[in-house]
Scaffold this motif. Structure first.
Motif, short mmCIF file in Angstrom:
data_model
loop_
_atom_site.label_atom_id
_atom_site.label_comp_id
_atom_site.label_asym_id
_atom_site.label_seq_id
_atom_site.Cartn_x
_atom_site.Cartn_y
_atom_site.Cartn_z
N LEU A 201 60.08 30.58 3.77
CA LEU A 201 58.93 31.47 3.59
C LEU A 201 59.11 32.65 4.53
N LEU A 202 59.09 33.84 3.94
CA LEU A 202 59.41 35.04 4.69
C LEU A 202 58.20 35.89 4.97
N GLY A 203 58.24 36.54 6.12
CA GLY A 203 57.23 37.54 6.45
C GLY A 203 57.51 38.09 7.83
N GLN A 204 57.15 39.33 8.05
CA GLN A 204 57.33 39.91 9.39
C GLN A 204 56.52 39.11 10.40
N ASN A 205 55.45 38.54 9.91
CA ASN A 205 54.53 37.76 10.74
C ASN A 205 54.09 36.58 9.94
N VAL A 206 55.05 35.73 9.59
CA VAL A 206 54.81 34.75 8.54
C VAL A 206 53.66 33.81 8.88
N ASN A 207 53.51 33.47 10.16
CA ASN A 207 52.46 32.51 10.50
C ASN A 207 51.08 33.16 10.62
N ALA A 208 51.02 34.48 10.43
CA ALA A 208 49.71 35.13 10.34
C ALA A 208 49.20 35.05 8.90
N TYR A 209 49.95 34.38 8.04
CA TYR A 209 49.59 34.29 6.62
C TYR A 209 48.13 33.84 6.44
N HIS A 210 47.42 34.55 5.56
CA HIS A 210 46.03 34.17 5.26
C HIS A 210 45.74 34.64 3.82
N SER A 242 57.96 34.04 13.06
CA SER A 242 56.64 33.69 13.56
C SER A 242 56.32 34.43 14.85
N HIS A 243 55.03 34.60 15.09
CA HIS A 243 54.57 35.21 16.34
C HIS A 243 53.87 34.13 17.17
N PRO A 244 54.14 34.07 18.47
CA PRO A 244 53.52 33.03 19.29
C PRO A 244 52.00 33.01 19.19
N ARG A 245 51.39 34.17 18.97
CA ARG A 245 49.93 34.23 18.92
C ARG A 245 49.33 33.56 17.70
N ASP A 246 50.10 33.41 16.64
CA ASP A 246 49.56 32.88 15.38
C ASP A 246 49.96 31.45 15.10
N MET A 247 50.46 30.75 16.13
CA MET A 247 50.93 29.39 15.93
C MET A 247 49.75 28.43 16.03
N GLY A 248 49.01 28.28 14.94
CA GLY A 248 47.78 27.48 14.94
C GLY A 248 48.06 25.98 15.03
N LEU A 267 60.95 31.83 16.94
CA LEU A 267 59.70 32.21 17.59
C LEU A 267 59.99 33.22 18.71
N PRO A 268 60.10 34.50 18.34
CA PRO A 268 60.51 35.50 19.33
C PRO A 268 59.58 35.59 20.52
N VAL A 269 60.16 35.64 21.71
CA VAL A 269 59.36 35.80 22.93
C VAL A 269 59.55 37.20 23.51
N GLN A 270 60.68 37.82 23.24
CA GLN A 270 61.03 39.21 23.63
C GLN A 270 61.32 39.37 25.12
N SER A 271 60.49 38.79 26.00
CA SER A 271 60.71 38.92 27.44
C SER A 271 60.08 37.74 28.15
N ALA A 279 53.15 45.23 28.85
CA ALA A 279 53.51 46.60 28.45
C ALA A 279 53.97 46.65 26.99
N MET A 280 54.51 45.54 26.52
CA MET A 280 54.94 45.47 25.12
C MET A 280 53.77 45.23 24.16
N ASN A 281 52.58 44.95 24.73
CA ASN A 281 51.41 44.60 23.93
C ASN A 281 51.62 43.32 23.12
N ARG A 282 52.32 42.36 23.73
CA ARG A 282 52.57 41.11 23.01
C ARG A 282 51.35 40.19 23.01
N LYS A 283 50.46 40.42 23.97
CA LYS A 283 49.23 39.62 24.07
C LYS A 283 49.48 38.12 24.28
N HIS A 284 50.62 37.79 24.90
CA HIS A 284 50.80 36.42 25.39
C HIS A 284 51.60 36.50 26.67
#
Ligand code: 5AD
Ligand code: SF4
Length: 446
Positions: A201-210, A242-248, A267-271, A279-284
């Protein structure tokens, strides 16, 4: 008369998926796919804008294509040239100015209008630029995928509203949009009926799926996965990115409760530095990420993790970079992608003051990649001597071996003779791993 289309694709899985769908649209118009640009009636460059040099690469490819287009014109034939994807979206006007022989410039949201654009070019001999974000979602207008592969992709959502300060995706792909669950289930059903055994299942933010169903209910990704797991013939389910913020909670539970859900998560963490993450606005934070990994591993101890990293983000100190190295050591990744920060015009980070010198970025990337390589190697070598289920691909042309993947995405080769290939295609079989290197493993059937 059949016509030939040549599509060249750069960038992410979403672009590869889009190229496949464009080929499907064009098939209905009588186009068959061609590996060669030479002699093609239609050439499409499907571009990526996420890091530097995308535009340069495109213009040099276009420069190489121009003589082929002219040679065709000399024979009284036409080669239509189209530029698609995120460079088209971001730099459409510039493409038309610098390469006026490009006939069509189309953004990622207008692929379903391709037939119309081709007809328009054929009629008017002028260029067509369509980089709108039309209100009708393109997915509703694209035909069902025709390609039959063991491992297939289904886009479930597109776009992103997260606005990480380094990233162009929210600008080129637009706002987050989730497809209705019924459309996804229908597409997945068609794929499995055609022989697909694995669906990603593909998506730039796949786990934000709604996605909203026809009855007005909002489905989460976990609910969609649960439903898809019932598809007859399907053996494996994966998702990306997936984005860490949307891992319900329900999605974490899916890794525990759904056996078809593969134990692999990108599950990209970036830093690993809280200052940089902010500063990246990752919100985690780094701790949020680590806690999340602990929860995932608690329910699925064999979960393999993969991540994306950016080094040299503006303001990144040696200490910040050290925090990233430390996080990598603490978490342990089976596979990863790492990049030097690249300034994308129009994004907030591009105008941040404290940009990092190229040399420093090089050194940090080198150091990080050495560590990630060690971890990947260690992970693969840990499989030697073990017996693991391998899902074999459609091993078309290889003569002496067949190729498949473990549940953890590792590529596995098994020696065969050409005549045996058909017996492997689309089958999941147990393989004892004999050798492992950084990028692949070898073994034999048990
Ligand atoms: N510079 C470097 N890497 C980037 N990525 C996205 N934007 C940039 C940028 N400006 C990376 C991120 C993302 C991956 C797809 O590409 O790590 O997860
Ligand atoms: Fe880009 Fe961040 Fe959205 Fe990923 S979550 S696509 S990095 S803005």
């Amino acid at each position: 008369m059949t016509k030939k289309v040549h599509i060249k694709t750069w960038g992410c899985q979403m672009n590869a998926y889009d190229s496949g769908r464009m080929a499907d649209v064009l098939k209905a118009l009588g186009y068959t796919s061609s590996e060669e640009a030479e002699d093609a009636d239609l050439v499409i460059f499907n571009t990526c804008h996420i890091r530097e040099k995308a535009a340069q690469k495109l213009f040099s490819e276009l420069g190489r294509l121009r003589p082929l287009q002219e040679a065709k014109a000399a024979k009284g034939e036409r080669m239509i040239v189209a530029v698609a994807g995120c460079v088209a979206q971001a730099e459409g006007k510039e493409i038309q100015r610098r390469a006026p022989y490009v006939d069509i410039v189309l953004g990622p949201q207008t692929y379903h209008l391709l037939p119309e654009m081709i007809a328009k070019v054929a009629r008017e001999n002028g260029g067509v630029l369509n980089t709108d974000f039309p209100p009708e979602p393109k997915f509703d207008y694209l035909p069902e995928p025709s390609a039959c592969a063991t491992s297939a992709f289904v886009a479930v959502q597109e776009g992103c509203d997260k606005f990480c300060t380094y990233c162009v995706v929210p600008y080129t792909r637009g706002a987050e949009y989730s497809r209705p669950p019924e459309a996804i289930i229908k597409e997945a059903l068609a794929l499995t009926a055609n022989g697909a055994k694995e669906i990603t299942l593909l998506g730039q933010n796949v786990n934000a799926y709604h996605g909203e169903s026809s009855t007005g209910e909002i489905w989460t990704l976990a609910r969609l996965i649960e439903k898809l797991a019932d598809l007859p013939g399907l053996l494996r389910l994966r998702m990306m990115t997936s984005h860490p913020r949307d891992m319900g909670e329900d999605l974490i539970a899916a890794f525990r409760d759904i056996p078809k859900m593969m134990p692999y998560l990108h599950l990209p963490v970036q830093s690993g530095s809280n200052v940089i993450l902010d500063a990246m606005n990752r919100k985690h934070t780094r701790d949020d990420y680590k806690r999340l990994i602990d929860r995932l591993r608690a329910v699925r101890p064999d979960l393999a993790l993969s991540s994306d990293f950016i080094v040299g983000f503006p303001g990144e100190t040696d200490k910040d970079f050290g925090d990233t190295m430390k996080l990598v050591r603490e978490v342990g990744f089976a596979q990863s992608y790492s990049f030097k920060y690249s300034r994308r015009p129009g994004t907030p980070a591009a105008s941040m003051k404290n940009q990092i010198p190229e040399k420093t970025k090089d050194n940090r990337l080198h150091e990080l990649q050495a560590l990630l390589r060690d971890q990947q190697m260690g992970f693969n070598q840990g499989m030697v001597g073990k017996t693991v289920p391998v899902l074999f691909d459609d091993n078309g042309s290889r003569k002496t071996q067949v190729f498949g993947r473990t549940p953890w995405m590792q590529p596995v080769y098994v020696a065969t003779t050409a005549g045996e290939h058909a017996a492997f295609s689309g089958m999941e079989m147990n393989v004892k791993i004999a050798e492992a290197t950084l990028n692949n493993m070898k073994g034999s059937l048990v």
